[in-house]
Scaffold this motif. Structure first.
Motif, PDB file in Angstrom:
ATOM      1  N   LYS A 160       0.815  -1.218   0.000  1.00 48.48           N
ATOM      2  CA  LYS A 160       0.000   0.000   0.000  1.00 48.48           C
ATOM      3  C   LYS A 160       0.847   1.266   0.000  1.00 48.48           C
ATOM      4  O   LYS A 160       0.520   2.219  -0.736  1.00 48.48           O
ATOM      5  CB  LYS A 160      -0.956  -0.008   1.199  1.00 48.48           C
ATOM      6  CG  LYS A 160      -1.975   1.132   1.185  1.00 48.48           C
ATOM      7  CD  LYS A 160      -2.960   0.985   2.330  1.00 48.48           C
ATOM      8  CE  LYS A 160      -4.025   2.078   2.253  1.00 48.48           C
ATOM      9  NZ  LYS A 160      -3.476   3.425   2.381  1.00 48.48           N
ATOM     10  N   PRO A 161       1.932   1.344   0.795  1.00 51.98           N
ATOM     11  CA  PRO A 161       2.758   2.566   0.745  1.00 51.98           C
ATOM     12  C   PRO A 161       3.334   2.865  -0.641  1.00 51.98           C
ATOM     13  O   PRO A 161       3.568   4.030  -0.973  1.00 51.98           O
ATOM     14  CB  PRO A 161       3.876   2.260   1.756  1.00 51.98           C
ATOM     15  CG  PRO A 161       3.272   1.282   2.696  1.00 51.98           C
ATOM     16  CD  PRO A 161       2.370   0.442   1.865  1.00 51.98           C
ATOM     17  N   VAL A 162       3.564   1.812  -1.452  1.00 48.56           N
ATOM     18  CA  VAL A 162       4.070   2.054  -2.813  1.00 48.56           C
ATOM     19  C   VAL A 162       3.043   2.840  -3.613  1.00 48.56           C
ATOM     20  O   VAL A 162       3.370   3.839  -4.274  1.00 48.56           O
ATOM     21  CB  VAL A 162       4.402   0.724  -3.519  1.00 48.56           C
ATOM     22  CG1 VAL A 162       4.851   0.981  -4.960  1.00 48.56           C
ATOM     23  CG2 VAL A 162       5.477  -0.037  -2.762  1.00 48.56           C
ATOM     24  N   ASN A 163       1.791   2.417  -3.562  1.00 57.62           N
ATOM     25  CA  ASN A 163       0.728   3.137  -4.265  1.00 57.62           C
ATOM     26  C   ASN A 163       0.548   4.543  -3.706  1.00 57.62           C
ATOM     27  O   ASN A 163       0.328   5.498  -4.449  1.00 57.62           O
ATOM     28  CB  ASN A 163      -0.597   2.373  -4.164  1.00 57.62           C
ATOM     29  CG  ASN A 163      -0.685   1.238  -5.167  1.00 57.62           C
ATOM     30  OD1 ASN A 163      -0.099   1.302  -6.246  1.00 57.62           O
ATOM     31  ND2 ASN A 163      -1.408   0.188  -4.817  1.00 57.62           N
ATOM     32  N   ASP A 164       0.632   4.662  -2.365  1.00 55.41           N
ATOM     33  CA  ASP A 164       0.378   5.966  -1.730  1.00 55.41           C
ATOM     34  C   ASP A 164       1.476   6.982  -2.020  1.00 55.41           C
ATOM     35  O   ASP A 164       1.197   8.166  -2.213  1.00 55.41           O
ATOM     36  CB  ASP A 164       0.224   5.782  -0.215  1.00 55.41           C
ATOM     37  CG  ASP A 164      -1.040   5.001   0.142  1.00 55.41           C
ATOM     38  OD1 ASP A 164      -1.935   4.918  -0.728  1.00 55.41           O
ATOM     39  OD2 ASP A 164      -1.120   4.485   1.268  1.00 55.41           O
ATOM     40  N   SER A 200      10.679  -1.994  -4.708  1.00 58.75           N
ATOM     41  CA  SER A 200      10.340  -0.860  -3.835  1.00 58.75           C
ATOM     42  C   SER A 200      10.126  -1.268  -2.385  1.00 58.75           C
ATOM     43  O   SER A 200       9.265  -0.731  -1.692  1.00 58.75           O
ATOM     44  CB  SER A 200       9.083  -0.143  -4.358  1.00 58.75           C
ATOM     45  OG  SER A 200       9.259   0.296  -5.686  1.00 58.75           O
ATOM     46  N   GLY A 201      10.911  -2.220  -1.914  1.00 61.37           N
ATOM     47  CA  GLY A 201      10.830  -2.638  -0.528  1.00 61.37           C
ATOM     48  C   GLY A 201       9.735  -3.633  -0.217  1.00 61.37           C
ATOM     49  O   GLY A 201       9.534  -4.001   0.944  1.00 61.37           O
ATOM     50  N   VAL A 202       9.015  -4.098  -1.222  1.00 64.53           N
ATOM     51  CA  VAL A 202       7.931  -5.059  -1.002  1.00 64.53           C
ATOM     52  C   VAL A 202       8.507  -6.449  -0.749  1.00 64.53           C
ATOM     53  O   VAL A 202       9.439  -6.881  -1.443  1.00 64.53           O
ATOM     54  CB  VAL A 202       6.981  -5.089  -2.218  1.00 64.53           C
ATOM     55  CG1 VAL A 202       5.992  -6.252  -2.104  1.00 64.53           C
ATOM     56  CG2 VAL A 202       6.231  -3.776  -2.335  1.00 64.53           C
TER      57      VAL A 202
END
Length: 394
Positions: free
Chosen positions: A270-274, A341-343
């Motif tokens: 979710k933080p990637v999208n945000d 991206s850290g996922v």
């Protein structure tokens, strides 16, 4: 009686023109369905319709329209359908050589009309061109036979029609050259001429119909692929998961072979999208699928269940084997930390048991996935029956 026969020769071309028109109407609905080559086949139907009308009214029109234009337009329709077949089978289309061939045929018709008037020469030139097109279509199909998929009957139908067309034109040329009773005009009211005209005039609608059969099958396959695959990642869809899962469970029940399920959920997605936007998020989803596929076999099925959750069906794999693969997946994703991206991923693993349904198997894998999340994410958790394994268990 002669008048009736004369009308029959005209009617042959008019009926062929009508068939081209009907074929055009059907093909026109296929123009936007993503099948290459259909636009050329549609163009061939339009040109064929025009060419047949010009032939039909050859006696009423000026010689230029009845000879040069009619033959040129009909030759262009044959060239267009050959290009259509080449593109249908993903082969390079010889557009320039065919265009030069049509111009050459038209020039030859003009030469044997105005310079040295010879119906036999005009017939020979036109027939050799049409036989060559039929042969080129056959060659295209045969060269692509390693790519044929069921059903095979459209391909055999087209090959048979091409053989009849090429053979018919060869017989026509030989008859014109060596028979004393050969017609001296395209519209001559004789039984032989009506027969030859019928065979030649209906060739184009038949070949267009063959292309339609192939295009229809391609469209069905495209629709099936769209329904069964996720449009973004290319993984199997949720719908396909249930079809494949139930089929694999039925097979496993019959053969008493193992079957395992991995439920994979992305951590910190979710933080990637945000922060980076949905385009970046879509790219991470695509990269995740690519990385997972590198650790799977051809018999395994990776399905996107929705959002950032995936399922992997693993035939011929027990819980211990599935656990090994799950851990390799986890490590691979973790190693691609910067790319993704850290996922990371959390994975729940379950194996099919007797009397299991797909729903009950999913429930146990989902419970294991919940445990992996609770233990801090970036974990692999197994269902409770196999506590002796070195991974986290439910």
């Amino acid at each position: 009686m002669a008048t009736t026969l004369m009308l029959s020769t005209k009617q042959v071309f008019l009926i062929a023109s009508l068939l081209c028109f009907v074929t055009f109407l059907v093909l026109f609905s296929f123009r936007e369905n993503g099948v290459k080559g259909m636009r050329q086949v549609i163009l061939a139907s339009v040109l064929g319709m025009a060419g047949n009308i010009l032939f039909a009214y050859g006696r009423e029109l000026s010689p230029f329209f009845a000879y040069e234009l009619a033959n040129g337009v009909y030759a262009a329709s044959s060239a267009a359908i050959l290009i259509g077949y080449r593109r249908l089978f993903k082969r390079p289309a010889p557009t320039r050589p065919l265009a030069l061939g049509v111009l050459g045929l038209t020039a030859a018709i003009a030469f044997f009309h105005y310079v040295q008037d010879s119906f036999i020469a005009r017939t020979t030139v036109a027939s050799l061109f049409q036989a060559g097109v039929a042969g080129a279509i056959s060659y295209t199909l045969l060269r692509a036979r390693s790519e044929w998929r069921r059903p095979y009957y459209p391909k055999f139908f087209i090959l048979a029609m091409c053989g009849l067309i090429a053979g018919g034109h060869a017989i026509r040329v030989l008859y014109q050259l060596f028979s004393d009773g050969a017609p001296a005009s395209l519209l001559e009211p004789s039984g032989w001429n009506v027969f030859v005209l019928s065979a030649g005039a209906f060739a184009l609608p038949v070949l267009a119909f063959g292309a339609l059969l192939i295009a229809h099958r391609r469209i069905v396959l495209l629709a099936e692929h769209a329904a069964n695959h996720d449009y973004l990642t290319g993984a199997w869809s949720r719908r396909a998961f249930f079809d494949i899962g139930n089929r694999e469970i039925s097979r496993t029940t019959r053969t008493d072979r193992p079957l395992s399920l991995l439920l994979v959920d992305m951590d910190n997605f979710k933080p990637v999208n945000d922060t980076s936007g949905h385009i970046a998020g879509d790219r991470v989803l695509q990269d995740i699928v690519h990385e997972i596929h590198q650790e799977l076999r051809s018999i395994d099925s990776l399905c996107r269940m929705g959002g950032d959750e995936f399922a992997v069906l693993m035939p011929e794999t027990d819980l211990a084997g599935a656990a090994v693969v799950a851990e390799r997946l986890r490590l691979r994703i973790a190693a691609a930390h910067e790319l993704l991206s850290g996922v990371t991923v959390s994975i729940g693993v379950a194996a099919l048991q007797k009397e299991d349904t797909l729903k009950s198997l999913m429930m146990r894998a989902d419970t294991a996935l919940y445990v992996a999340k609770e233990k801090g994410r970036n974990q692999v958790a197994l269902e409770k029956e196999y506590r002796s394994l070195s991974y986290s268990t439910v």
